[in-house]
Write an enzyme that holds these catalytic residues in place. Sequence first.
Site, PDB file in Angstrom:
ATOM      1  N   GLU A 127       0.831  -1.200   0.000  1.00 27.05           N
ATOM      2  CA  GLU A 127       0.000   0.000   0.000  1.00 27.05           C
ATOM      3  C   GLU A 127       0.870   1.256   0.000  1.00 27.05           C
ATOM      4  O   GLU A 127       0.559   2.240  -0.665  1.00 27.05           O
ATOM      5  CB  GLU A 127      -0.917  -0.017   1.225  1.00 27.05           C
ATOM      6  CG  GLU A 127      -2.322   0.444   0.957  1.00 27.05           C
ATOM      7  CD  GLU A 127      -3.263   0.118   2.116  1.00 27.05           C
ATOM      8  OE1 GLU A 127      -4.031  -0.840   1.974  1.00 27.05           O
ATOM      9  OE2 GLU A 127      -3.230   0.810   3.150  1.00 27.05           O
TER      10      GLU A 127
ATOM     11  N   GLU B  80       2.204   1.744  -3.413  1.00 27.86           N
ATOM     12  CA  GLU B  80       1.140   2.278  -4.261  1.00 27.86           C
ATOM     13  C   GLU B  80       0.993   3.779  -4.026  1.00 27.86           C
ATOM     14  O   GLU B  80       0.855   4.563  -4.968  1.00 27.86           O
ATOM     15  CB  GLU B  80      -0.166   1.550  -3.950  1.00 27.86           C
ATOM     16  CG  GLU B  80      -1.243   1.802  -4.979  1.00 27.86           C
ATOM     17  CD  GLU B  80      -2.596   1.229  -4.563  1.00 27.86           C
ATOM     18  OE1 GLU B  80      -2.642   0.365  -3.659  1.00 27.86           O
ATOM     19  OE2 GLU B  80      -3.598   1.660  -5.143  1.00 27.86           O
TER      20      GLU B  80
ATOM     21  N   CYS C  99      -8.063  -2.073   4.212  1.00 31.75           N
ATOM     22  CA  CYS C  99      -7.925  -3.257   5.074  1.00 31.75           C
ATOM     23  C   CYS C  99      -9.239  -3.687   5.680  1.00 31.75           C
ATOM     24  O   CYS C  99      -9.401  -4.835   6.058  1.00 31.75           O
ATOM     25  CB  CYS C  99      -6.965  -2.977   6.221  1.00 31.75           C
ATOM     26  SG  CYS C  99      -5.405  -2.352   5.676  1.00 31.75           S
TER      27      CYS C  99
ATOM     28  N   SER D 136      -7.067   2.117  -2.148  1.00 30.87           N
ATOM     29  CA  SER D 136      -5.872   1.360  -2.488  1.00 30.87           C
ATOM     30  C   SER D 136      -6.322   0.030  -3.080  1.00 30.87           C
ATOM     31  O   SER D 136      -7.289  -0.569  -2.617  1.00 30.87           O
ATOM     32  CB  SER D 136      -5.059   1.120  -1.214  1.00 30.87           C
ATOM     33  OG  SER D 136      -4.182   0.050  -1.432  1.00 30.87           O
TER      34      SER D 136
ATOM     35  N   LYS E 183     -15.341  -9.901   7.537  1.00 31.33           N
ATOM     36  CA  LYS E 183     -14.324 -10.755   6.918  1.00 31.33           C
ATOM     37  C   LYS E 183     -14.938 -12.030   6.360  1.00 31.33           C
ATOM     38  O   LYS E 183     -14.401 -12.636   5.453  1.00 31.33           O
ATOM     39  CB  LYS E 183     -13.249 -11.116   7.947  1.00 31.33           C
ATOM     40  CG  LYS E 183     -12.375  -9.953   8.363  1.00 31.33           C
ATOM     41  CD  LYS E 183     -11.321  -9.641   7.328  1.00 31.33           C
ATOM     42  CE  LYS E 183     -10.445  -8.479   7.769  1.00 31.33           C
ATOM     43  NZ  LYS E 183      -9.679  -7.924   6.645  1.00 31.33           N
TER      44      LYS E 183
ATOM     45  N   GLU F 205     -16.048 -10.968   3.115  1.00 35.62           N
ATOM     46  CA  GLU F 205     -14.908 -10.702   2.237  1.00 35.62           C
ATOM     47  C   GLU F 205     -14.342 -12.001   1.674  1.00 35.62           C
ATOM     48  O   GLU F 205     -14.036 -12.089   0.489  1.00 35.62           O
ATOM     49  CB  GLU F 205     -13.823  -9.945   3.009  1.00 35.62           C
ATOM     50  CG  GLU F 205     -12.694  -9.488   2.115  1.00 35.62           C
ATOM     51  CD  GLU F 205     -11.552  -8.861   2.898  1.00 35.62           C
ATOM     52  OE1 GLU F 205     -11.331  -9.250   4.055  1.00 35.62           O
ATOM     53  OE2 GLU F 205     -10.883  -7.972   2.341  1.00 35.62           O
TER      54      GLU F 205
ATOM     55  N   GLU G  51     -14.333 -12.489  -6.330  1.00 31.64           N
ATOM     56  CA  GLU G  51     -13.039 -12.146  -6.935  1.00 31.64           C
ATOM     57  C   GLU G  51     -11.851 -12.601  -6.083  1.00 31.64           C
ATOM     58  O   GLU G  51     -10.708 -12.510  -6.517  1.00 31.64           O
ATOM     59  CB  GLU G  51     -12.960 -10.637  -7.207  1.00 31.64           C
ATOM     60  CG  GLU G  51     -12.955  -9.747  -5.978  1.00 31.64           C
ATOM     61  CD  GLU G  51     -14.352  -9.270  -5.569  1.00 31.64           C
ATOM     62  OE1 GLU G  51     -15.326  -9.990  -5.855  1.00 31.64           O
ATOM     63  OE2 GLU G  51     -14.449  -8.195  -4.951  1.00 31.64           O
TER      64      GLU G  51
ATOM     65  N   CYS H 151     -10.268  -2.346  14.541  1.00 32.48           N
ATOM     66  CA  CYS H 151     -10.598  -3.784  14.602  1.00 32.48           C
ATOM     67  C   CYS H 151     -10.863  -4.264  16.011  1.00 32.48           C
ATOM     68  O   CYS H 151     -11.622  -5.200  16.208  1.00 32.48           O
ATOM     69  CB  CYS H 151      -9.457  -4.595  14.012  1.00 32.48           C
ATOM     70  SG  CYS H 151      -9.058  -4.115  12.349  1.00 32.48           S
TER      71      CYS H 151
END
Lengths: 174, 642
Positions: free
Chosen positions: B313, B316, B340, B360, B399, B402, B407, B570
Amino acid sequence: MLVSNRNRLDRELDVLIDKCGRQRTALMPILQAVQRKYGFIRNFAMQKIADALSIHPVEVHGVVTFYSFLSEKPRGRFIIRLCRTISCEMAGKDRVAAQLETELGIKFGETTVDKRFTLEWANCMGLCDQGPAMLVNDTHYTRVTPQRVLEILEECRSRLSPHAMQGAEEEHLV
Amino acid sequence: MTDNPKDIKSSDRAPKAQRGQVVQKPDGVDAIGAKITVNIDGQDIKVPMGTTILEAARKFGIRIPTLCHHDDLCVAGVCRVCVVEIEGQRALQASCAYPITSPLKIKTHTPQVRRARRHIIDLLLSKHYGECYTCFRNNNCELQSLAKEYGVDFFRFGHPEKPMYEKDNSSYAVVRDMNKCVLCRRCVRTCIDLQEVGVLEAAHRSSDTRIETFLDKPLSDVVCINCGQCINRCPTGALTANDPTDEVWAAIDDPTKHVTIQTAPSPRAGIGECFGLEPGTPMTFEMNTALRRCGFDKVFDTNFTADLTIIEEGTELLLRLYKALVEKDETVALPQFTSCSPGWVKFMEHFYPEMLPNMSSAKSPQQMFGALIKTFYAEQQGIDPSNIVSVALMPCSAKKFECNRPEMTDSGFKDVDYGLTTREMAKMISEAGIHLPDMPKSDFDAPFGTATGSGVIFGATGGVMEAALRSVIELVCGVRAEDLFEHANIIPVRGFEGTRLVELPIENVGPVPDVFKKLVPNWDWLKGATLKVGVCHGTANAKKVLDDIKNGGEFSKCHFIEFMACPGGCLGGGGQPIPTTPEIRAARAEAIYAEDRSYGVRKSHENPVIWELYEKFLTDGPCGHISHKLLHTQYTARGKYI
């Protein structure tokens, strides 16, 4: 130019929202206007209104489901609300109710297949001294008897000229 | 007012209970925060004006039971469990919603109050279907404890024997069982006020009231971001996470499967709470042993890929800045947003799809690890990736969503098979007959080993930014982070304020490290620039920041902004132990920062395994072709209209 019904609704909502303002307090007037015009509030309208007033669609959904006079689903052209509280009960609302049900062929809480009439129970509308009281859209009728039910329904039907009915059906099919 | 018949004026002839309350002037009423003396259960208490009765009572150790009240949420006063008697008032008052503005005499457990409370709880139970034994919240249920505390011994107003609503299992993350709902509206206040997502709201009226999504659609079809904050605040088992423990056990029991688990930093700081420990007791190394004893073949540290995230990241970001500042490319989207937090990612996809280019493209640490386990690790260990079951222990319900994104299959397989929450892990550990605090300590497994302190602090809000800054300072400025910040603790980005802005002037630049030489010729273009970064947690705050960026406010001048969907980051995630309060979250944060301090290596770019990985596997360096394939992703513009 061909305008889809959603685009038309979209533009109408824009006008309505500009007129009523974009504060949360504008929610009720907007919903009432949409309800008046279309007979129900479609989910696209709820989302669009929510967006304009910077609230969440689910809050608009909460308001629409809360109020009896707002509806998420298409209902009849004429919504008949019969009072079921104690003085109207004692004045003979049961016979009126039975007459309405036989005449329209539906039960309370239902809508006729042709989308002309919806039957609903209502609680006290403050006409206890003149019961049984009944509301047809925004018009109230007092001292309703089974005989008058026929007259009232006939009056409603006569107001639906073939032309007017066509328009109404189109709106509901949108 | 007086009881002497002679003094009674005509206006006083109303029954005593209907006469207006006598308002006495509190002392120093003009001063802000004027103090008022109230008497609660015979105890005189001085509190600032406007304090609610509940707050006043709590401050002085008088317990008033609550149900709909939650420290994170606004006052609702809907459940009435907290009613108290106020002398001179006819009706009982909800103490959570009664601000003290005049001296009052309050009694918290008169017979009238006790009877009312008992009836209220009986009424709640009369609509609460469910067997406590089979409930995930058994022994951690607020309704259950109230029933116990107030001596419910039979169902005065009946008890449903059949479920009334279908369970909504549609979402990968959150399961709604409205049969257990007691309409406290905590989830509504969480979703609308705390997170500003707006998925749940009370619909219909009176006894028909129920909590609904928009048009009562299944949760998977609405704009739910899966943050799970509603789960953390639900007093009953009406909202739970979608629990894959049976599947995980099945994989463990299957001898042909190689089951790996990666553990995020926050569950370590929280899992102790499920075993009766104080909040903020880190259990990192005890948990490693417990997981191995449960049957997991390898225990890895998600912080390793947190370090990798920083490199990817960060690279990037430097590339975006290079394009914008040197190549004057105006299409570059700045500020860059962190990616994240899966709840935050879905929030963006729904509510700000036009700003997705700012995200990102780096995957979250969980998904990076998943992709590496089934490629790099499988190759290195000679295991067929189709036999690897990759489990992730996360503080997070999003999560779960996710890892099920279509993908996320860049390894050729489902990168992460199952996401477990801290609560589910605690359940599995107990099921294996293990008492976590008694476990001996053990370290993480090779080849990824122990990560750095920078990876650990990913769990707290500001952590990603702190980790990124530590590395940027060293890689770009060529100075040690310790030279600028004491012990490399970048205090300005820490804390619990909703949004934070930090500026870091780059006075000098160092030589370009070898790995970046392919990407940029030198750092001279950054000399004299000021790196502006922002930190933000909770999607309600994120909304403020995004609107500020759209309006060209101070956040639009930022280069890099860290977003976390959950309040506190988190460590306050939707998969963490219940309950959650600001104090509990602060204790967990303390545990995380303490762990960071205890690490020898505390900067992501100093993690030797990372560079080994770039040498052996991701051979074309950070943001190179291979890493783009495995470690980066793209987003779906979902929009908020359904």
